[in-house]
Design a protein around this motif. Sequence first.
Motif, PDB file in Angstrom:
ATOM      1  N   LEU A  81      27.716  23.372  14.359  1.00  0.00           N
ATOM      2  CA  LEU A  81      29.073  23.570  14.860  1.00  0.00           C
ATOM      3  C   LEU A  81      29.021  23.499  16.378  1.00  0.00           C
ATOM      4  O   LEU A  81      28.109  24.033  17.000  1.00  0.00           O
ATOM      5  N   PHE A  82      30.004  22.858  16.995  1.00  0.00           N
ATOM      6  CA  PHE A  82      29.973  22.712  18.453  1.00  0.00           C
ATOM      7  C   PHE A  82      31.355  22.340  18.963  1.00  0.00           C
ATOM      8  O   PHE A  82      32.269  21.998  18.191  1.00  0.00           O
ATOM      9  N   ALA A  83      31.503  22.401  20.278  1.00  0.00           N
ATOM     10  CA  ALA A  83      32.711  21.906  20.948  1.00  0.00           C
ATOM     11  C   ALA A  83      32.302  20.773  21.877  1.00  0.00           C
ATOM     12  O   ALA A  83      31.209  20.770  22.442  1.00  0.00           O
ATOM     13  N   VAL A  84      33.183  19.803  22.021  1.00  0.00           N
ATOM     14  CA  VAL A  84      32.944  18.691  22.941  1.00  0.00           C
ATOM     15  C   VAL A  84      34.308  18.148  23.358  1.00  0.00           C
ATOM     16  O   VAL A  84      35.301  18.321  22.648  1.00  0.00           O
ATOM     17  N   GLY A  85      34.351  17.506  24.520  1.00  0.00           N
ATOM     18  CA  GLY A  85      35.618  16.998  25.029  1.00  0.00           C
ATOM     19  C   GLY A  85      35.545  15.548  25.468  1.00  0.00           C
ATOM     20  O   GLY A  85      34.456  15.032  25.768  1.00  0.00           O
ATOM     21  N   PRO A  86      36.695  14.869  25.520  1.00  0.00           N
ATOM     22  CA  PRO A  86      36.760  13.481  25.981  1.00  0.00           C
ATOM     23  C   PRO A  86      36.813  13.412  27.504  1.00  0.00           C
ATOM     24  O   PRO A  86      36.547  14.403  28.189  1.00  0.00           O
ATOM     25  N   LYS A  87      37.202  12.249  28.017  1.00  0.00           N
ATOM     26  CA  LYS A  87      37.283  12.070  29.475  1.00  0.00           C
ATOM     27  C   LYS A  87      38.307  13.024  30.077  1.00  0.00           C
ATOM     28  O   LYS A  87      38.087  13.603  31.135  1.00  0.00           O
ATOM     29  N   GLU A  88      39.438  13.201  29.381  1.00  0.00           N
ATOM     30  CA  GLU A  88      40.439  14.170  29.823  1.00  0.00           C
ATOM     31  C   GLU A  88      39.963  15.547  29.361  1.00  0.00           C
ATOM     32  O   GLU A  88      39.766  15.763  28.166  1.00  0.00           O
ATOM     33  N   TRP A  89      39.806  16.481  30.294  1.00  0.00           N
ATOM     34  CA  TRP A  89      39.205  17.764  29.961  1.00  0.00           C
ATOM     35  C   TRP A  89      39.965  18.444  28.833  1.00  0.00           C
ATOM     36  O   TRP A  89      41.186  18.590  28.869  1.00  0.00           O
ATOM     37  N   GLY A  90      39.245  18.878  27.817  1.00  0.00           N
ATOM     38  CA  GLY A  90      39.868  19.582  26.702  1.00  0.00           C
ATOM     39  C   GLY A  90      38.944  19.692  25.517  1.00  0.00           C
ATOM     40  O   GLY A  90      39.028  18.900  24.568  1.00  0.00           O
TER      41      GLY A  90
END
Length: 549
Positions: free
Chosen positions: A297-306
């Motif tokens: 399980l993890f979090a990750v974001g695209p070029k636009e922060w989020g």
Amino acid sequence: MLEYKKDQAALTVYTRQAVPGVYPDGLARSVHFSVKRNGGTADVWNAGYGILFARGIVREDNTICPKCVTDPRVSKREDGIYAITARRVEEDGSEEMESRGKVLLWLTRDFMDFEECGLVDENEAGERGTETIPVDSAVCDRASLYWGKLSNVQIRLPERVTVSDAKELNRIKALAVYTDGSTDEKRVDWDLSDVDFQKEGEYLARGHVSVPSYPFPLDRGWGDPVVFPWEGKYYCIATNDNRDDVGFYVREADRPEKLFDADVEQHVILDYDEKRRFIQTFWAPEFHVIGERLYLLFAVGPKEWGPQCWLMRLKEGGRITDAGSWEEPVRIRKKNGGFLCEEGITLDMTYVRAEKDSYMVWSYRDGINTPLDTGSMLYIARIDEKEPWKLISDPVLLSRPLYGWENTEGTINNEGPHAFVKGGKVYLLYSGGAANGYTYVLGLLEAEAAADLLDVDGWKKSPTPVLSFYSVEGEYGPGHNSFFVDPDGKLMIAYHAETAIDGHIRCPGIRRVHFDIQGRPRFDLSAERDLNPDLCEVYLRVKVCKDAM
């Protein structure tokens, strides 16, 4: 002037002076406790950190207005219950107009468990009391142990044992005794040079009580550490601050204390990937076995922060350290098929298996860095273990950062949940305060493991942190923890902290979780207090008998 009987002590409630960058408003303006016996030096509870805090107010726009207290008083009612009252004020200590004629009220019999009654009319609260009152010494002694720091004060061994060989002797363990009378078994490394197992007789064996060594810091630039046993090995994964939180790196070792050795290789299993739009905020990875399959399980974001919550599954027969052994990542979805979050951010998802059901708990925040910032809050939902990437219930709000230790110096955090189940209870720890600052702390939520964990009323929230920068000397901002069981069967906590009050480099640490005389988990037992170095050398009378069973 108050009169005290011989078996009484003077208990005082007070607030402290706020010192920015050292002990801020949200902490200082809370109810603190101390006890003085026979005119001696005051015994400060909870190491001088606040114990009772005002709850913040949720405004109509769903933002939080933090609150504090002033002028605390204590009194004893005719039914034997103690009442603590305080006036509610704004975070900076200024008067709050809405609470005129009212006080915050807490009730307790033992100064360990408090009933939080909230804001009540002064007349309803009864006598406001005074700052200091006489309290039975026995009550104060028990509470002092509860709010104090435990330490190892004795090592116990049997007077003599009868064995037939070295294996039997090596199974003999020592019992470490702590300040409150609680105990823990410890391994003993026996020196067998003075024991002849080929000849019957009585010998004096010398031994050294030992525990695995986890010096803090174990490394630098790693946050949110998770240590995980899998197929005879131990693995560690964390947020990699050394690479600006990009990529997930895994360490592998035969024992957990070897994970941070200098020669341990770090294997990248998920990295920067423009095609997948995995660009930044590779945050808070956690290994979990869900329905007999291993997931990350993890979090990750695209070029636009989020950042948003994702998971990926290890292929059948795959190796944790091999990037090719992991299936394609999947973003978490709600029960209607939509993404977990359409507006705002989600992160720090964890898995909880209780007696009846399986759940996901995560942190959600909207409006970050705007006037409509809701602060991060914990949500929980039920899942099907066969498809853990999709919720099967609506998300339920579990906790918001309403207390001063969760919401101070501009931080508004409830994040980093991680749980263990023991003795029929679910213990869910989470973090509040600044994730890369000294105010970061661990809070605790408890529920019955047999209960429906979506029933918020079934959870009990600790009024004060269970781990803070006042807990262990030299460790600042301890938080974002995980749990694992070591090869000796001990429940361990992994966490990150910093080495200076003004430092901002997150460093991993590990220590044993201790259960005190009341069965309450303690997370602050430093290595020296867990095992007193002065008590490690032990001796044992050993009778060698070839017929011993």
